[in-house]
Design an enzyme around this catalytic site. Structure first.
Site: not given
Ligand code: UT7
Length: 328
Positions: A114, A255, A285
């Site tokens: 990125c 970004h 992204n």
């Molecule tokens: O270009 C650089 C690369 N990328 C980034 O900068 C992305 C960086 N990371 C993020 O943007 C965030 O961490 C995410 C958007 C990927 C995830 O957000 P989060 O608030 O960190 O969520 P999480 O990974 O802690 O997941 C929370 C819950 C989980 O369930 P449990 O374990 O709490 O029951 C996941 O399984 O949300 C669940 N989950 C979803 N639910 C519905 C994960 N993806 C999804 C989804 N839909 N698409």
């Protein structure tokens, strides 16, 4: 010393739009979850016939027209991508052929995920200052839909396809164009965002395909925390070096990965949110393409005026990062 200006910009997004609602029919997710966790509403997805180079060429043609030059005027072509057409040769050589850029031109790809566009910008800047080159074409282009696991809801909702390009030109005028650039990387974090197979570590095999190792894998929480921390540090350093306060910078191009990352960054750096350009709600992204697409949109919308000072801030797999200051 001559200055290096951004003489033209252009971007291209594939026609097909995939909404959060569409995604909720493919994986167990919802528009509400995607919007509140990432800020993304929809993204553009290339069709099967379109490769990374096809998107790159369309963005490049617009940047070349904007700069009022011809493909033959380009001395150096750099493509930043994490989703090249092929492992070999470079996408830059394919773009060269498609654009009809003459054979004496230097063409290569860079792999900085990125942060690739800012890496390309700094390399092009240095080459223009050092060598006989007059015009360089830099492109950030991605067909991330080809490396995303469409059954993994933790990643497939985040990414999109697209391309952005810029023509950099050397001019005999001081205090204009690229004023400063700071790049870096921290290889300690390579395993937090990567594609495990398809390279020499784990060549393509029936097993690697069956276990979906050719797709992006990400430790979302670690990437999130590091993105805020590292982009804040590099931007702060750039502003300190140039003795700048937020009121002296007209617009910031972070970004475009997650609106919560962007909001935290703006807040920590003391910028009002409206000074941070955001379009990730419409494109997701797009990795190396995210900053040049935003630049092109902002320019066309009249949000960048001559004399304005803008700051670009990047972060990506590696982890790589960078910040670049431009006077227009
Ligand atoms: O270009 C650089 C690369 N990328 C980034 O900068 C992305 C960086 N990371 C993020 O943007 C965030 O961490 C995410 C958007 C990927 C995830 O957000 P989060 O608030 O960190 O969520 P999480 O990974 O802690 O997941 C929370 C819950 C989980 O369930 P449990 O374990 O709490 O029951 C996941 O399984 O949300 C669940 N989950 C979803 N639910 C519905 C994960 N993806 C999804 C989804 N839909 N698409």
């Amino acid at each position: 010393m001559a200055s290096v200006i951004i003489a033209g910009v252009g971007s291209f997004l594939p026609e097909r739009v995939l909404t959060n609602e569409d995604l909720s029919k493919i994986v167990d997710t919802s528009d509400e979850w995607i919007r509140t966790r990432s800020g993304i509403r929809e993204r553009h997805i290339a069709n099967e016939e379109e490769a990374c180079s096809d998107l790159a060429v369309k963005a490049a043609k617009r940047a070349i027209a904007d700069a009022k030059i011809k493909p033959a005027d380009i001395d150096l072509l750099i493509v930043a991508t994490a989703s090249p057409d092929l492992m070999l040769p470079s996408t830059a050589c394919i773009v060269q052929r498609l654009l009809g850029i003459p054979a004496h031109t230097t063409c290569f790809d860079i792999a900085a995920a990125c942060s690739g566009f800012l890496y390309a910008l700094e390399i092009a800047y240095a080459q223009l200052q050092t060598y006989r080159y007059k015009n360089t074409l830099i492109i950030g282009a991605e067909k991330l839909s080809s490396v995303v696991d469409w059954s993994d809801r933790t990643t497939c909702v985040l990414f999109g396809d697209g391309a952005g390009a810029a023509v950099l030109t050397k001019v005999d005028q001081s205090d204009i164009g690229i004023l400063g650039s700071d790049l870096g990387a921290d290889g300690e974090f390579v395993d937090n965002l990567y594609i495990p197979a398809g390279g020499s570590r784990s060549p393509a095999s029936v097993k690697s395909v069956e276990t979906k190792k050719h797709f992006i894998q990400m430790n979302g929480r670690e990437v999130f925390k590091s993105a805020v921390r590292i982009m804040e540090t590099v931007a702060r350093e750039m502003m300190k070096q140039h003795q700048l306060t937020p009121d002296q910078i007209s617009l910031v191009f972070p970004h475009q990965a997650n609106s919560r990352i962007v909001d935290a960054l703006a807040n920590n750096l003391g910028f009002p949110p409206e000074k941070f350009y955001v379009n990730l709600d419409r494109y997701g992204n797009t990795s190396s393409a995210s900053i040049p697409i935003a630049l092109d949109e902002a320019r066309r919308a009249g949000r960048i005026k001559p004399g304005d000072l803008t700051l670009m801030i990047a972060f990506g797999a590696g982890f790589t990062y960078g910040a670049t200051l431009v006077r227009w």
